[in-house]
Design an enzyme around this catalytic site. Structure first.
Site, PDB file in Angstrom:
ATOM      1  CD1 TRP A   1      -2.285  -1.844   2.060  1.00 57.39           C
ATOM      2  CD2 TRP A   1      -3.314  -1.452   0.041  1.00 57.39           C
ATOM      3  NE1 TRP A   1      -3.194  -3.111   1.827  1.00 57.39           N
ATOM      4  CE2 TRP A   1      -3.884  -2.689   0.643  1.00 57.39           C
ATOM      5  CE3 TRP A   1      -3.537  -0.761  -0.817  1.00 57.39           C
ATOM      6  CZ2 TRP A   1      -4.543  -2.672   0.153  1.00 57.39           C
ATOM      7  CZ3 TRP A   1      -3.947  -1.457  -1.867  1.00 57.39           C
ATOM      8  CH2 TRP A   1      -4.398  -2.587  -1.625  1.00 57.39           C
TER       9      TRP A   1
ATOM     10  CG  ASP B   1      -3.434   4.180   4.086  1.00 55.26           C
ATOM     11  OD1 ASP B   1      -3.693   3.466   4.856  1.00 55.26           O
ATOM     12  OD2 ASP B   1      -3.070   2.965   3.084  1.00 55.26           O
TER      13      ASP B   1
ATOM     14  CE  LYS C   1      -8.399  -2.732   4.270  1.00 50.72           C
ATOM     15  NZ  LYS C   1      -7.843  -1.828   3.428  1.00 50.72           N
TER      16      LYS C   1
END
Ligand SMILES: *Cc1c(COP(=O)(O)O)cnc(C)c1O
Length: 362
Positions: free
Chosen positions: A102, A172, A196
């Site tokens: 990511w 993030d 999530k």
């Protein structure tokens, strides 16, 4: 009705309290005679839902007044380009620390907009650790430094917050937001896909210091400019209304059932310890991350034998313990144990692993 123990990395399990509340309110939200899904986002009843969600998020994370909270769409992945489009506006430079896929995807978008420096990259050891970066390495006039605070695929989490001085730190936090206390004031911008730990897919939350809003690069499309959403209370266009409502219920669960973010963190630490303690003593299963870099939310582990890993995943699934396969890029196993996973759920997993270890001992 029987519900599985869901170890999915995302979209992932939601607290049953939240699902039951949503079910109760499905046909008639609070006497309005409609489902939240059917409401105009401009109606007073919906205004109370989005405002309540924002207020709760501000309380739970102690978000200072000088930060905007934005409810957006496009996933965490859209932030990979929205961040440079909005923030890379002075020197045109940014720093990135690459701790997984990511973070790397974020970097790859960054280079499309300016000069990006990779301060460190933990790909030399399959992203199994968080690099220590000396602040002398930081670009002094960078427009921001980007990190991925919790690495969902590899199960690592920053044990420290980089001290960037006047350079805004961008994080993030998709897979760890709401799992632990954070000092928001240390960050210029935090973003997270909701699926999530905050609610269903379709919502992305951005927490951004107000002075970083309003200086987007020329030609930034209206919808990709944070100012558009900040100026309009995330209502420039139709926001993801139902996902925001569920996120509000998740926050209400944290406040009213769990007892706040401190209690949530305490619970998560206890829960993760149940699994890590077993992994550290097992002769068959081994955690792939060591020590202080371990994530409380995503716990990857292996047996060292691919066929045995496959057998474990299949037998676990048959026993109602689902989504334990590691990310397709790394293999092995991964138990994602987000806020909604209970300690009892993790204990059930550990009991299952113990039995598997005994039955398959050589
Ligand atoms: C899941 C995830 C993403 C991607 O999220 P989308 O909402 O699917 O774009 C980005 N970063 C991290 C850390 C993630 O866990």
């Amino acid at each position: 009705m029987s519900r599985v123990l869901n170890f999915s990395a995302g979209p992932s399990a939601l607290p049953e309290w939240v699902l039951k509340k949503a079910a109760e309110e499905m046909l008639d939200y609070n006497g309005s005679g409609q489902s939240v899904m059917e409401m105009s986002h401009r109606s007073p009843v919906y205004a109370s839902i989005i405002n309540d969600c924002e207020e709760r998020l501000r309380r739970v994370l102690s978000i200072p007044e000088n930060y905007d909270v934005l409810f957006l769409q496009g996933g965490a992945s859209l932030q990979f380009c929205m961040v440079p489009m909005n923030l890379m506006n002075k020197s045109g430079k940014a720093d990135y620390i690459i701790t997984g896929q990511w973070a790397n995807k974020a970097y790859k978008e960054g280079v499309r907009f300016g000069e990006c420096k990779v301060l460190a990259n933990s790909n030399d050891k399959t992203y199994s650790y968080i690099p220590k970066v000396d602040s002398k390495e930081f670009t002094p006039d960078a427009d921001y430094l980007h990190i991925c605070y919790n690495n969902t695929i590899y199960g690592t989490h920053y044990p420290y917050i980089p001290e960037t001085g006047d350079v805004p730190l961008v994080a993030d936090m998709s897979s760890c937001i709401l799992s632990e206390k954070i000092d928001v004031s240390k960050f210029g911008l935090i973003y997270a896909g909701a699926q999530k730990n905050m609610g269903p897919a379709g919502l992305t939350v951005v927490i951004v210091r107000k002075d970083l809003v309003g200086n987007a690069k020329e030609n930034t499309p209206t919808m990709l400019d944070y100012k558009t959403h900040a100026d309009n209370g995330s209502m420039f266009n139709t926001p993801p209304t139902y996902a925001i409502y569920i996120c509000g219920l998740v926050l209400r669960w944290i406040e009213e059932v769990v007892g706040g973010i401190d209690k949530m963190e305490e619970y998560n630490k206890k829960k993760a310890a149940v699994l890590y303690n077993y992994l550290d003593e097992s002769k068959m299963f081994k955690a792939t991350v060591e020590g202080e870099d371990r994530s409380l939310m995503n716990v990857p582990f292996v047996t060292g034998d691919e066929a045995l890993d496959k057998k474990f995943i299949a037998e676990a699934k048959a026993a109602g313990l689902v989504n334990l396969a590691g990310h397709r890029s790394v293999g092995g196993m991964r138990a994602s144990i987000y806020n909604a996973m209970t300690i009892e759920g993790v204990e059930t997993l550990v009991e299952f692993m113990k039995k598997f270890e005994k039955d398959n001992a050589r």
